[in-house]
Motif scaffolding. Structure first.
Motif, PDB file in Angstrom:
ATOM      1  N   ALA A   1      13.594  -2.000  15.291  1.00  0.00           N
ATOM      2  CA  ALA A   1      13.965  -2.930  16.346  1.00  0.00           C
ATOM      3  C   ALA A   1      12.691  -3.889  16.533  1.00  0.00           C
ATOM      4  O   ALA A   1      13.224  -4.939  16.955  1.00  0.00           O
ATOM      5  CB  ALA A   1      14.645  -1.882  17.518  1.00  0.00           C
ATOM      6  N   LEU A   2      11.937  -3.491  16.771  1.00  0.00           N
ATOM      7  CA  LEU A   2      10.638  -4.292  17.169  1.00  0.00           C
ATOM      8  C   LEU A   2      10.412  -5.765  16.266  1.00  0.00           C
ATOM      9  O   LEU A   2      10.434  -6.535  16.601  1.00  0.00           O
ATOM     10  CB  LEU A   2       9.415  -3.675  17.511  1.00  0.00           C
ATOM     11  CG  LEU A   2       8.173  -4.534  17.391  1.00  0.00           C
ATOM     12  CD1 LEU A   2       8.045  -5.158  18.794  1.00  0.00           C
ATOM     13  CD2 LEU A   2       6.715  -3.669  17.505  1.00  0.00           C
ATOM     14  N   GLU A   3      10.412  -5.171  14.952  1.00  0.00           N
ATOM     15  CA  GLU A   3      10.067  -6.181  13.834  1.00  0.00           C
ATOM     16  C   GLU A   3      11.486  -7.125  13.802  1.00  0.00           C
ATOM     17  O   GLU A   3      11.194  -8.280  13.680  1.00  0.00           O
ATOM     18  CB  GLU A   3       9.952  -5.507  12.508  1.00  0.00           C
ATOM     19  CG  GLU A   3       8.644  -4.439  12.504  1.00  0.00           C
ATOM     20  CD  GLU A   3       7.519  -5.350  12.703  1.00  0.00           C
ATOM     21  OE1 GLU A   3       7.686  -6.452  12.041  1.00  0.00           O
ATOM     22  OE2 GLU A   3       6.541  -4.707  13.045  1.00  0.00           O
ATOM     23  N   ALA A   4      12.585  -6.564  14.097  1.00  0.00           N
ATOM     24  CA  ALA A   4      13.868  -7.305  14.108  1.00  0.00           C
ATOM     25  C   ALA A   4      13.858  -8.440  15.371  1.00  0.00           C
ATOM     26  O   ALA A   4      14.069  -9.656  15.020  1.00  0.00           O
ATOM     27  CB  ALA A   4      15.092  -6.632  13.990  1.00  0.00           C
ATOM     28  N   LEU A   5      13.446  -8.027  16.187  1.00  0.00           N
ATOM     29  CA  LEU A   5      13.620  -8.761  17.626  1.00  0.00           C
ATOM     30  C   LEU A   5      12.219  -9.737  17.536  1.00  0.00           C
ATOM     31  O   LEU A   5      12.272 -10.944  18.221  1.00  0.00           O
ATOM     32  CB  LEU A   5      13.301  -7.881  18.933  1.00  0.00           C
ATOM     33  CG  LEU A   5      14.676  -7.071  19.058  1.00  0.00           C
ATOM     34  CD1 LEU A   5      14.593  -6.227  20.242  1.00  0.00           C
ATOM     35  CD2 LEU A   5      15.907  -8.047  19.341  1.00  0.00           C
ATOM     36  N   LEU A   6      11.168  -9.449  16.928  1.00  0.00           N
ATOM     37  CA  LEU A   6      10.006 -10.266  16.760  1.00  0.00           C
ATOM     38  C   LEU A   6      10.340 -11.595  15.849  1.00  0.00           C
ATOM     39  O   LEU A   6      10.319 -12.439  16.239  1.00  0.00           O
ATOM     40  CB  LEU A   6       8.986  -9.699  16.187  1.00  0.00           C
ATOM     41  CG  LEU A   6       7.999  -8.904  17.083  1.00  0.00           C
ATOM     42  CD1 LEU A   6       7.179  -8.036  16.120  1.00  0.00           C
ATOM     43  CD2 LEU A   6       7.126  -9.747  17.990  1.00  0.00           C
TER      44      LEU A   6
END
Length: 427
Positions: free
Chosen positions: A229-234
């Motif tokens: 989720a972090l990488e996607a939202l970045l």
């Protein structure tokens, strides 16, 4: 949100006509307005959907005849997925879509995952599928806020069992559309990675300290899906900076653990130039399923059972050296500011004296390997602290404050002024 939320209902109306009609009726009975998108290729539905399959094919730059001529249902549905995602994005941009509900077996689910991924965080997304929570679904294809409901008894035709599932799903998406509070432009967001505070406690002080500075802290649980989720939202430009203090997911990926965030962990921030303060929290362990038989290669290692789902074994010196090299290589590719913090006294609660992972010599060797692989643009800090000490947070905040003063991190807006986060225009 509007009292009558606009739902996009997606499915193959030739093979799932009865089930889609039931979903429509149930959602409309809850006050929703429903637009059905037919993503079937070969058949003819018994009723006219609001968005026909020819329109979906056209949005993908092709025709139904051309797709049928392929003689390959996989290729045909992949093309329809492109068209369906494009239409969903367009309807959302024109404020004609408040939520998504899709229905399918493996074929329909494959397509629906692309449609869900095309919509931003905060748009309710429900997929009713015969393969919910299945290992068939690659975790990287899951939208960060996707809800999946197992379609029990739903292979062919309506029955009392699948009506129970479909009616719950319809109510869930309508209710979500009415209740959701989507992310809004406002305080710049700052990401933090961690585990539970019994293992990594720094966010207890870090999050309120960032909030007091005018930022919106967002903490991600580094148990695989959190890192994804972090990488996607970045990638969506959601964050002004990252405190990436837990690298357990990268260690797990390298050692074949199921508790990983895929091969792209610790890449997006650097590639996009998002300022990042990094530490190797909890990365000298490999996570395993507590309930599963421990693989033979992990037998005999120091072991900690966190709960009945997840446990950890100690990494070997060779595994830690390999991780240090990988962290160094990924940070060296960063196009924005990077600080690497190497706490000399430990990197999680279970490596303190008296705990099962206490190994001072092994920890010192790991920190040495990380030091050796730190290359520009990384600025290196080696505090004589444990990662859970208050001074560790003080050091991280001092670096962050300096970057804000230098203009490397966006400062919070004055009262009454809204901005978007890193990489997105002011509003």
């Amino acid at each position: 949100m509007r009292d009558a939320p606009a739902l996009l209902l997606v499915g193959t109306a030739d093979t799932k006509a009865e089930e889609l009609a039931y979903l429509r009726r149930t959602a409309e009975a809850q006050g929703a307005r429903v637009a059905l998108m037919d993503v079937g290729v070969l058949g003819t539905p018994p009723y006219a959907p609001e968005i026909g399959n020819a329109e979906v094919a056209a949005a993908a730059g092709t025709t139904l005849a051309a797709l049928a001529a392929l003689g390959d249902e996989n290729a045909a549905m992949a093309a329809m997925a492109c068209g369906a995602a494009a239409i969903a994005r367009d309807r959302h941009a024109r404020r004609e879509l408040d939520g998504l509900i899709a229905l399918g077996g493996t074929m329909g689910t494959d397509l629906a995952l692309d449609v869900a991924a095309a919509l931003p965080l905060g748009v309710p997304k429900v997929i009713v599928t015969t393969v919910a929570s299945s290992h068939l679904i690659p975790p990287e294809r899951l939208a960060p806020d996707l809800m999946m409901v197992l379609w029990a008894g739903g292979l062919y035709g309506l029955n009392d069992v699948c009506r129970a599932t479909l009616s719950q799903a319809a109510g869930a998406v309508v209710g979500a559309c009415r209740a959701v509070q989507p992310p809004r432009a406002g305080r710049p967001r700052v990401a933090i990675t961690s585990l539970g505070k019994s293992c990594l406690a720094y966010m207890v002080r870090l999050a309120p300290a960032l909030a007091s500075r005018g930022y919106e802290p967002v903490v991600f649980h580094s148990t695989g899906m959190g890192g994804r989720a972090l990488e996607a939202l970045l990638e969506q430009g959601q964050f002004a900076a990252v405190f990436d203090f837990c690298q357990a997911e990268l260690a797990n990926w390298m050692q074949g653990s199921v508790v990983h965030a895929g091969p792209d962990r610790l890449r997006a921030a650097g590639r996009l130039g998002v300022p990042q303060i990094v530490a190797p929290g909890a990365s000298d362990m490999i996570d395993v399923q507590t309930w599963a038989t421990l693989p033979p290669r992990f037998q005999g290692r120091a072991y900690h059972a966190h709960n009945r789902l997840i446990a950890s074994v100690a990494a070997t010196d060779d595994e830690k050296r390999a991780l240090a090299a990988e962290i160094g290589a990924r940070l060296a590719q960063a196009s924005g500011p990077v600080a690497l913090l190497l706490p000399k006294r430990g990197i999680h609660a279970w490596d303190r004296e008296g705990e099962p992972m206490h190994d001072p010599a092994g920890h010192a060797a790991f920190m040495q390997a990380l030091r050796e692989h730190a290359r520009p643009p990384v600025e290196l800090h080696e505090p004589d602290l444990h990662i859970n000490d208050e001074g560790f947070v003080d050091l991280a905040l001092a670096i962050f404050d300096r970057w804000v003063a230098e203009g490397a991190v966006a400062a919070p807006p004055p009262p009454g002024v809204q901005v978007r986060t890193h990489g997105l225009a002011k509003t």
